[in-house]
Design an enzyme around this catalytic site. Sequence first.
Site, PDB file in Angstrom:
ATOM      1  N   HIS A 398       0.803  -1.219   0.000  1.00  0.00           N
ATOM      2  CA  HIS A 398       0.000   0.000   0.000  1.00  0.00           C
ATOM      3  C   HIS A 398       0.837   1.271   0.000  1.00  0.00           C
ATOM      4  CE1 HIS A 398      -4.101  -1.585   0.585  1.00  0.00           C
ATOM      5  NE2 HIS A 398      -3.537  -2.558   1.273  1.00  0.00           N
ATOM      6  N   LYS A 589      -7.819  13.604   4.914  1.00  0.00           N
ATOM      7  CA  LYS A 589      -6.926  12.455   4.805  1.00  0.00           C
ATOM      8  C   LYS A 589      -5.923  12.534   5.958  1.00  0.00           C
ATOM      9  CE  LYS A 589      -6.183  13.791   0.615  1.00  0.00           C
ATOM     10  NZ  LYS A 589      -6.514  12.555  -0.088  1.00  0.00           N
ATOM     11  N   ARG A 590      -5.232  11.442   6.193  1.00  0.00           N
ATOM     12  CA  ARG A 590      -4.203  11.436   7.233  1.00  0.00           C
ATOM     13  C   ARG A 590      -3.207  12.561   6.981  1.00  0.00           C
ATOM     14  NH1 ARG A 590       0.499   8.330   7.079  1.00  0.00           N
ATOM     15  NH2 ARG A 590      -0.365   7.280   5.254  1.00  0.00           N
ATOM     16  N   LYS A 595       1.004  13.994   1.564  1.00  0.00           N
ATOM     17  CA  LYS A 595      -0.376  14.345   1.208  1.00  0.00           C
ATOM     18  C   LYS A 595      -0.478  15.826   0.837  1.00  0.00           C
ATOM     19  CE  LYS A 595      -2.173  10.313   2.802  1.00  0.00           C
ATOM     20  NZ  LYS A 595      -2.904   9.329   1.997  1.00  0.00           N
ATOM     21  N   THR A 699      -8.623   6.382  -1.663  1.00  0.00           N
ATOM     22  CA  THR A 699     -10.017   5.972  -1.851  1.00  0.00           C
ATOM     23  C   THR A 699     -10.961   7.141  -1.581  1.00  0.00           C
ATOM     24  OG1 THR A 699     -10.069   5.110   0.426  1.00  0.00           O
ATOM     25  CG2 THR A 699      -9.671   3.525  -1.348  1.00  0.00           C
ATOM     26  N   LYS A 703     -14.648   8.263  -3.359  1.00  0.00           N
ATOM     27  CA  LYS A 703     -15.880   8.573  -2.621  1.00  0.00           C
ATOM     28  C   LYS A 703     -16.426   9.936  -3.013  1.00  0.00           C
ATOM     29  CE  LYS A 703     -13.910   5.897   1.142  1.00  0.00           C
ATOM     30  NZ  LYS A 703     -13.035   5.993   2.320  1.00  0.00           N
TER      31      LYS A 703
END
Length: 853
Positions: A398, A589-590, A595, A699, A703
């Site tokens: 991942h 998100k984390r 990110k 993901t 969504k």
Amino acid sequence: MRVTELAQPAGSPATPTDEWQTSTRQVGPEFDPTNPIALGPVVAPAHTVDGFVREFLHELNTGQGVTLADSTVNDQYLALARTVRHYLMARWLESLRRTHQGCQKVVGYLSAEYLLGRQLDNNLLASDLDEIAEEGLASCGLNLSTLRTQEIEPGLGNGGLGRLAACFIDSLATLRVPAIGYGIRYEYGIFRQTFVDGRQVEQPDTWLTLGNPWEFPHPERAVRVDFGGHVEHVTDGEGNDHARWVPGWDVLGVPYNYMVPGFENGWVNTLRLWTAKATKAFDLALFNSGDYVAAVRAQTFAENITKVLYPEDTTPQGKELRLQQQYFFVACSLHDYIESLGEDFDLRDLPDRVTFQLNDTHPVIAIPELMRLLVDVHGLDWDEAWDITRRCFNYTCHTLLPEALETWPVEVLGRLLPRHLEIIFKINDAFLADIRAEYPGDEMRVRRVSIISDWPERSVRMAHLATIAAVKVNGVAELHSELLRDKVLPDFSELWPDKFTNVTNGVTPRRFIKLANPDLAALITDAIGPGWLTDLERLQELEPNAEDKDFRKAFRKIKAQNKVRLVRFLQKRDGITLPEDTLLDVMVKRLHEYKRQSLKLLHIVSLYERITTGKLDPASVTPRTFIFGAKAAPGYRLAKETMHLMNAVAATVNADPRVQGILSVAFPPNYNVTLAERYIPAADLSEQISLAGKEASGTGNMKFALNGALTIGTDDGANVEIRQRVGDANFFLFGMTEPEVAELGALGYTPAVFYESNPDLKAALDLIASGAFSEGNPYTFEPIVSNLLYHDRFMALADFESYVATQQEVDKKYADQDAWTKSAILNVARCGYFSSDRSIRDYIDRIWHVKSL
């Protein structure tokens, strides 16, 4: 699956009171008390409003021990949850019976995380009880919405990895694939996030305080798990070496079972989570001597293993505890599954009965554990055991970040699991011998592929172990799988090209459209009919509706209503006041440097600086509300400093009358699945802005797109596939490509060059450095400014100009609401591919080769 210990006959209800009558539950005539697997049909309660009310009042009286008049909201919620359980029980027991008696090959999904979300609505939906429950509760004077809010979400995951696991087990059940999810029942789970003076403070996540009606504990099926000690070797008369692990200490693993229902299909799989208990929890002699702390020391020590999700591992103790967690749950799980097969089962047939999916590197220690069980416990020879093991496991990677591929110091692993370290060394020795034979004289290759790394400390590379042992290794998006083969594990893909494959991630439409966005789900059903929730690619039938003016109007109305609900929810939950009619720009998100929440933040600061200095006419700016959601790992200092700056910017912007009605910023604490189900349906713009080549898949991007948000993103992870499907006209692409990122890195990236050459970027960073967001203190956010100027590992400054220019394109498009709505509808219509049902079909076809029942 040890069905024999689960399939217990339902008891007969007691004599009815004035509040309930007997239910229709019964045990069929085939039941044999000496053989619970022969349990006949367990009839569910009547699927009517009256039947539901009888069960609910029965459970309230006998389960909670209260009358309706005397019950609390928590009593009512627990009774409701157990009532829903009753409706699923017959399906669960029948699913277990069919799997066991048919000797079906099973998917054993090994994951350290399952971010499940609230279970009540999901189970009501799966059992087709939502309308019946609402009407039945109303007849009792109760409101289903009130009882929904009583449920505490289990925080058994950190982010995308855990939510993906939850989507996958949902799809496995919906596709009627026999499966069992294995994981850890963390007592506190991921921390509950609060903000104090804008800084993250971690609080225990006490999700079990008021009881958890969805679990079935089975202490009688506890598994002993050993740690430490030493290994003894003896040689038999034929000269064969035999190892005996003499452990130093042990704990018990107690299983808790959860039902995982398929969507309206009668099938229910099992999620089995393990909690740690002491083998000798209480020393009465010590207690009687007055040493009360020492009397329960063993209990405290054992229970620490499953106390908290991902304990802080910057300390040696934390690192050891993480390894204990990982070995604990896979040891319990493998023992549990093998024992469920019975004493007469020939373990040589194990690969025909189970395929274990390793969800990232956390469960990879299962590989030497299965070898230990086969060789040391069941007496198979090494080569035979290795052949079995290599046909039982598959590995999902991942990440593309080298630091995220787990390694364990040899010293730590050898101290906690000495026999497993021996097994790993033996696997590695045999593998390296094969490599030397295949590539004679290429010792650099030998070093690169070795399971054991010698620098910076002698460590075990778990990704290498997983790749060597797995039948298949898969990435989770097309770009990720390509980079995994070519850059992360290139020597292995050269050696075994057929071992590597791709399965692009997906999300369950049951939770993330039907439950999260019921009005949109109803609009879709009105347009294309039922059935799309289990065949999501039927959403393409919506595409002609993008040209329908009335459909666009209805679509816009639903988006507006979702915004209003979100604004009112945040006002009630957090006291946050936001406008209801602006462009809603969401980044959830984390929190991690790759990110690039920092890039989003620089955009906000730049807008604010340009408006307040008169460089930008406020009338030309599309009013925006920026919403963040994120948690930072407790030991990740830079991420926590970034979070502090985000809150400081929000406080400053929201208090400044010069931007009132134009810019609003919110960072509600404790982002989780429940909050995601509010954000996602309301969002207009989805921020997917990681540096190209760093995000495995994502993901959240799926969504948001499935709920009609347009994406601004880089060509990274699954963004690539989303853009290909929705079309360039319906996606806001910016930034460098992965090859361009690699080229800039090779040339030597100097972030200060971009700072000096872009006046807007310079002004934004200078404003932060000036103390404008820290009460005039220029040192508060100096670590962030310095990191961006002199390090900027993920090139936020390099992509800033492209990002801002693309955000201006967002403004232009949003000004034409009809065109925006058309693009939003096309995002929904063209993203049916990103269903977790499709992902699971890909796993079945490419990796598992199991059958749907």
